[in-house]
Write an enzyme that holds these catalytic residues in place. Structure first.
Site, PDB file in Angstrom:
ATOM      1  N   GLU A  25       3.618 -32.327  11.858  1.00 52.50           N
ATOM      2  CA  GLU A  25       4.540 -33.718  13.191  1.00 52.50           C
ATOM      3  C   GLU A  25       4.143 -34.435  12.301  1.00 52.50           C
ATOM      4  OE1 GLU A  25       5.051 -32.757  16.888  1.00 52.50           O
ATOM      5  OE2 GLU A  25       4.569 -30.928  17.494  1.00 52.50           O
ATOM      6  N   MET A  74      10.729 -36.321  26.871  1.00 55.96           N
ATOM      7  CA  MET A  74      10.967 -34.751  27.749  1.00 55.96           C
ATOM      8  C   MET A  74      12.059 -35.128  28.474  1.00 55.96           C
ATOM      9  SD  MET A  74       8.689 -33.614  25.407  1.00 55.96           S
ATOM     10  CE  MET A  74       7.924 -32.051  25.314  1.00 55.96           C
ATOM     11  N   HIS A 119      10.210 -30.885  16.796  1.00 58.62           N
ATOM     12  CA  HIS A 119       9.726 -30.308  17.850  1.00 58.62           C
ATOM     13  C   HIS A 119       9.278 -29.152  17.464  1.00 58.62           C
ATOM     14  CE1 HIS A 119      10.401 -26.900  21.272  1.00 58.62           C
ATOM     15  NE2 HIS A 119      10.705 -26.212  20.485  1.00 58.62           N
TER      16      HIS A 119
HETATM   17  C1  GAR Z   1       5.152 -33.153  20.166  1.00 62.80           C
HETATM   18  O1  GAR Z   1       4.278 -32.097  19.930  1.00 62.80           O
HETATM   19  C2  GAR Z   1       6.504 -32.682  20.044  1.00 62.80           C
HETATM   20  O2  GAR Z   1       6.435 -31.822  19.200  1.00 62.80           O
HETATM   21  C3  GAR Z   1       6.537 -31.876  21.559  1.00 62.80           C
HETATM   22  O3  GAR Z   1       5.932 -32.665  22.218  1.00 62.80           O
HETATM   23  C4  GAR Z   1       5.132 -33.595  20.951  1.00 62.80           C
HETATM   24  C5  GAR Z   1       4.697 -34.968  21.784  1.00 62.80           C
HETATM   25  O4  GAR Z   1       3.646 -35.503  21.169  1.00 62.80           O
HETATM   26  N1  GAR Z   1       8.376 -32.096  21.513  1.00 62.80           N
HETATM   27  C6  GAR Z   1       8.889 -31.413  21.931  1.00 62.80           C
HETATM   28  O5  GAR Z   1       8.624 -30.016  22.732  1.00 62.80           O
HETATM   29  C7  GAR Z   1      10.617 -31.825  22.033  1.00 62.80           C
HETATM   30  N2  GAR Z   1      10.690 -30.314  22.666  1.00 62.80           N
HETATM   31  P1  GAR Z   1       3.819 -36.676  21.106  1.00 62.80           P
HETATM   32  O6  GAR Z   1       3.583 -37.354  22.081  1.00 62.80           O
HETATM   33  O7  GAR Z   1       1.680 -36.994  20.637  1.00 62.80           O
HETATM   34  O8  GAR Z   1       3.765 -37.713  20.098  1.00 62.80           O
END
Ligand code: GAR
Length: 206
Positions: free
Chosen positions: A180, A96, A115
């Protein structure tokens, strides 16, 4: 001399929970990403659960705290660490923090991001909540190459789900996350195969 192809070495960048990283690790462990290995898991946040998970499953990992540091300076440390671990493909998995132009130029078309929306809709934070509040009937996730703009680079693949009348934002987050976890490994497999070409912004399989 060995004729075996050298494995594609991933550098995973994360800031939090790390469920996408763990899904990739599980795909590799289960033999679903042949010729791919995780070289290093890097976090910019010391408390990230994803780093604790990397330690627990015995993968190389490091924390490079970004808070309070100029972006270019922090990214230079990231680049050095990724080079040291001979990383071929950088995978942002809930990382992030925006990357500097210098970082992106170091790995041209070699940085992937996931994303939780069907880009170009709903870039930025809380994409699932944005989609839910907007009232879309189809939602999903996108794996794309990273360029210098936020959630913008060429799309490799997208997975969709219907938004049900019975959904709330939390249910939608969970159902998109399940997609995802499938999408990221599939996209890595496609990039690893090298069996594609770029036609402008269009990723096209050969
Ligand atoms: C996920 O949903 C990913 O798509 C999002 O953060 C989350 C991380 O989860 N990413 C974004 O929003 C990037 N713009 P995780 O740490 O459990 O993989």
């Amino acid at each position: 001399m060995s004729t075996e192809a050298r494995p594609l070495r991933l550098g995973i960048l994360l800031s939090g929970r790390g469920s996408n990283f763990l899904a990739i690790a599980e795909s590799i462990r289960g033999g679903r990403l042949p010729g791919v290995e995780i070289a290093i898991v890097l976090s910019n946040v010391a408390e990230a659960a994803g780093i604790a998970a990397a330690e627990q499953i015995g993968l190389p990992h490091a924390v490079l705290v970004s808070k309070g540091r100029p972006r270019a300076e922090h990214d230079a440390d990231l680049i050095a660490c990724l080079r040291e671990h001979r990383v071929d493909l950088v995978c942002l998995a809930g990382y992030m923090r925006l990357l500097s132009p210098g970082f992106i130029a170091t790995f041209p078309n070699r940085i992937l991001n996931i994303h939780p929306s069907l880009l170009p809709a709903f870039p930025g934070l809380d994409a699932q909540q944005q989609a839910f509040s907007y009232g879309v009937k189809v939602a999903g996730c996108t794996v794309h190459f990273v360029d210098e703009h936020l959630d913008h680079g060429a799309i490799i693949l997208q997975r969709t789900i219907p938004v049900l009348d019975s959904d709330d934002a939390h249910a939608l987050v969970e159902r998109i996350l399940a997609e995802e976890h499938i999408a990221y490994s599939e996209a890595i497999a496609r990039v690893a195969s090298g069996d594609y070409e770029m036609q402008g912004r269009r990723y096209v399989r050969r």
